[in-house]
Design a protein around this motif. Structure first.
Motif, PDB file in Angstrom:
ATOM      1  N   LEU A 100       0.827  -1.203   0.000  1.00 21.19           N
ATOM      2  CA  LEU A 100       0.000   0.000   0.000  1.00 21.19           C
ATOM      3  C   LEU A 100       0.864   1.256   0.000  1.00 21.19           C
ATOM      4  CD1 LEU A 100      -3.013   0.735  -0.021  1.00 21.19           C
ATOM      5  CD2 LEU A 100      -2.901   0.946   2.462  1.00 21.19           C
ATOM      6  N   ASP A 101       1.987   1.229   0.711  1.00 25.59           N
ATOM      7  CA  ASP A 101       2.874   2.398   0.759  1.00 25.59           C
ATOM      8  C   ASP A 101       3.534   2.685  -0.585  1.00 25.59           C
ATOM      9  OD1 ASP A 101       2.285   2.790   3.401  1.00 25.59           O
ATOM     10  OD2 ASP A 101       4.079   1.771   4.163  1.00 25.59           O
ATOM     11  N   ASP A 102       3.518   1.715  -1.493  1.00 27.52           N
ATOM     12  CA  ASP A 102       4.140   1.898  -2.814  1.00 27.52           C
ATOM     13  C   ASP A 102       3.215   2.597  -3.799  1.00 27.52           C
ATOM     14  OD1 ASP A 102       6.370   0.443  -1.907  1.00 27.52           O
ATOM     15  OD2 ASP A 102       5.468  -1.465  -2.519  1.00 27.52           O
ATOM     16  N   VAL A 103       1.950   2.735  -3.443  1.00 30.73           N
ATOM     17  CA  VAL A 103       0.947   3.271  -4.380  1.00 30.73           C
ATOM     18  C   VAL A 103       0.990   4.795  -4.366  1.00 30.73           C
ATOM     19  CG1 VAL A 103      -1.500   3.394  -4.941  1.00 30.73           C
ATOM     20  CG2 VAL A 103      -0.521   1.239  -4.107  1.00 30.73           C
ATOM     21  N   LYS A 104       1.455   5.356  -5.469  1.00 29.73           N
ATOM     22  CA  LYS A 104       1.522   6.816  -5.619  1.00 29.73           C
ATOM     23  C   LYS A 104       0.563   7.328  -6.687  1.00 29.73           C
ATOM     24  CE  LYS A 104       4.900   6.597  -2.685  1.00 29.73           C
ATOM     25  NZ  LYS A 104       4.611   6.895  -1.262  1.00 29.73           N
ATOM     26  N   THR A 105       0.172   6.450  -7.607  1.00 33.01           N
ATOM     27  CA  THR A 105      -0.778   6.828  -8.660  1.00 33.01           C
ATOM     28  C   THR A 105      -1.866   5.766  -8.747  1.00 33.01           C
ATOM     29  OG1 THR A 105       0.564   5.701 -10.354  1.00 33.01           O
ATOM     30  CG2 THR A 105       0.940   8.076 -10.022  1.00 33.01           C
ATOM     31  N   VAL A 106      -3.109   6.215  -8.917  1.00 27.70           N
ATOM     32  CA  VAL A 106      -4.238   5.291  -9.029  1.00 27.70           C
ATOM     33  C   VAL A 106      -5.096   5.711 -10.215  1.00 27.70           C
ATOM     34  CG1 VAL A 106      -4.311   4.748  -6.566  1.00 27.70           C
ATOM     35  CG2 VAL A 106      -5.641   6.670  -7.432  1.00 27.70           C
ATOM     36  N   THR A 107      -5.862   4.742 -10.723  1.00 25.54           N
ATOM     37  CA  THR A 107      -6.707   5.028 -11.874  1.00 25.54           C
ATOM     38  C   THR A 107      -8.009   4.245 -11.765  1.00 25.54           C
ATOM     39  OG1 THR A 107      -6.770   5.132 -14.298  1.00 25.54           O
ATOM     40  CG2 THR A 107      -5.726   3.194 -13.321  1.00 25.54           C
ATOM     41  N   GLY A 108      -8.985   4.631 -12.584  1.00 19.91           N
ATOM     42  CA  GLY A 108     -10.294   3.988 -12.636  1.00 19.91           C
ATOM     43  C   GLY A 108     -11.221   4.833 -13.490  1.00 19.91           C
ATOM     44  N   ASP A 148       0.235   2.695 -10.500  1.00 19.13           N
ATOM     45  CA  ASP A 148       0.547   1.750  -9.432  1.00 19.13           C
ATOM     46  C   ASP A 148      -0.651   0.888  -9.055  1.00 19.13           C
ATOM     47  OD1 ASP A 148       3.163   2.784  -9.204  1.00 19.13           O
ATOM     48  OD2 ASP A 148       2.456   4.388  -7.873  1.00 19.13           O
ATOM     49  N   ALA A 149      -1.860   1.424  -9.159  1.00 18.52           N
ATOM     50  CA  ALA A 149      -3.043   0.686  -8.714  1.00 18.52           C
ATOM     51  C   ALA A 149      -4.269   1.154  -9.483  1.00 18.52           C
ATOM     52  CB  ALA A 149      -3.264   0.879  -7.215  1.00 18.52           C
ATOM     53  N   THR A 163      -3.016  -8.376  -8.358  1.00 15.28           N
ATOM     54  CA  THR A 163      -3.360  -8.849  -7.020  1.00 15.28           C
ATOM     55  C   THR A 163      -4.350  -7.894  -6.375  1.00 15.28           C
ATOM     56  OG1 THR A 163      -1.186  -9.878  -6.721  1.00 15.28           O
ATOM     57  CG2 THR A 163      -2.449  -9.365  -4.720  1.00 15.28           C
ATOM     58  N   PRO A 164      -5.465  -8.401  -5.802  1.00  9.78           N
ATOM     59  CA  PRO A 164      -6.368  -7.521  -5.044  1.00  9.78           C
ATOM     60  C   PRO A 164      -5.734  -7.172  -3.692  1.00  9.78           C
ATOM     61  CG  PRO A 164      -7.469  -9.560  -5.752  1.00  9.78           C
ATOM     62  CD  PRO A 164      -5.998  -9.770  -5.899  1.00  9.78           C
ATOM     63  N   LEU A 165      -5.177  -5.964  -3.609  1.00 12.11           N
ATOM     64  CA  LEU A 165      -4.495  -5.559  -2.377  1.00 12.11           C
ATOM     65  C   LEU A 165      -5.498  -5.278  -1.269  1.00 12.11           C
ATOM     66  CD1 LEU A 165      -1.733  -4.899  -1.137  1.00 12.11           C
ATOM     67  CD2 LEU A 165      -2.004  -2.543  -1.942  1.00 12.11           C
ATOM     68  N   VAL A 166      -6.619  -4.621  -1.616  1.00 15.67           N
ATOM     69  CA  VAL A 166      -7.715  -4.357  -0.684  1.00 15.67           C
ATOM     70  C   VAL A 166      -9.011  -4.648  -1.432  1.00 15.67           C
ATOM     71  CG1 VAL A 166      -8.802  -2.682   0.855  1.00 15.67           C
ATOM     72  CG2 VAL A 166      -6.349  -2.497   0.356  1.00 15.67           C
TER      73      VAL A 166
END
Length: 312
Positions: A100-108, A148-149, A163-166
């Motif tokens: 989770l600490d590695d996630v700096k960018t997200v999309t959807g 990142d996610a 991988t489903p992290l959460v």
């Protein structure tokens, strides 16, 4: 493969739209073809390349899906034949080994953002959001290393090697998206008693009470609205049409009378279909607005014209 054996949907593979489409029994006998956008999915139906298309039209958190609402209001006419309600919960999909600490960018998809904004602010307040064409496309972009996610359905993880992290992420309990199966115009299916009718209305002119006049037609006939949404026509500031869902079937007297009244009042009315409600809820029909009440009134008028205005 013939067009009759094909259904299109908002792709790519792994979208909530695909999950909703697979709940339909007829999907098991069709080739399901992902398309890059809602317009592309619907255009395949318009040109005869597919028998139908499933697209999202409304979300219980964000409201109408504007690309679908606008596409149904313009271009060659299409009709809605059924609807699907799908509960929505998101998973945060990452490449294997990502913390989770590695996630700096997200999309959807843009519609997803309001549904996860609170969770994102609490758990990833510094992450930068970038919109994707769909949630599954966001997963693909994560697979390619561009983000990142991604917020997507948990079922999309296997398709894209993520991988489903959460899991189970949603800001609002009971969040639901409504999808519609759209085809070329034809005779509506027979009424079930638990139906919905959709139309698009263009006001004849802009004057005080113009929208009230429209609403009054529904109210007078005892027709309950389940959704009304204004959308710009593209003809200038202040120029809008109205996308409307109401309870009942076009063959119900109260609905037919309301639509005839709207046709008189409006510059144009586009009938988008009458179809079974996914929740199977039957409308409460008030005294004076049942089919037999309209028939009695019509018979009374006939008797007046014949010079027999007395009681039946």
């Amino acid at each position: 493969m013939t067009s009759a054996s094909r259904y299109t949907y908002l792709g790519p593979e792994g979208t909530f739209t695909e999950a909703a489409l697979r709940t339909l029994p007829e999907a098991a006998t069709r080739a399901l073809v992902p398309m890059i956008s809602v317009p592309a999915a619907l255009d395949a139906v318009r040109v005869g390349e597919a028998a139908g298309s499933l697209v999202p039209i409304e979300n219980s958190v964000e409201g109408g899906v504007t690309s679908t609402v606008d596409e149904l209001a313009t271009g060659r006419p299409l009709m809605i034949y059924r609807e699907v309600l799908l509960p929505i919960a998101f998973a945060l999909l990452v490449r294997p080994g990502t913390a989770l600490d590695d996630v700096k960018t997200v999309t959807g998809h843009p519609v997803a953002q309001p549904q996860v904004r609170g969770w994102l602010g609490e758990h990833l307040p510094e992450a930068v959001w970038e919109s994707a064409a769909s949630n599954a496309d966001g997963a693909r972009l994560v697979q390619e290393g561009r983000y990142d996610a991604a917020f997507a359905g948990e079922f999309a993880a296997a398709t894209y090697g993520l991988t489903p992290l959460v899991t189970g992420i949603h800001d609002a309990d009971n969040a639901t998206t409504r999808f519609v199966l759209v085809g070329r115009p034809a005779r509506p299916a027979a009424p079930t008693g638990a139906d919905k009718t959709s139309v698009v209305l263009w006001l004849r002119d802009d004057h005080p009470g113009a929208l009230l006049d429209v609403l009054q037609e529904f109210a007078t006939c005892g027709v309950n609205l389940s959704r009304i949404e204004s959308r710009p026509t593209g003809r200038g500031i202040g120029q809008y049409c109205f996308s409307v869902d109401c309870e009942g079937h076009v063959s119900d007297r109260r609905v037919g009378e309301a639509l005839m009244g709207l046709k008189r009042l409006c510059s144009d009315v586009r009938f988008l279909g009458s179809y079974p409600r996914a929740d199977q809820l039957r409308p409460v029909v008030g005294e004076g607005t049942r089919d037999e009440d309209f028939l009695t009134a019509a018979d009374w008028l006939t008797r007046c014209l014949d010079g027999r205005p007395g009681p039946l």
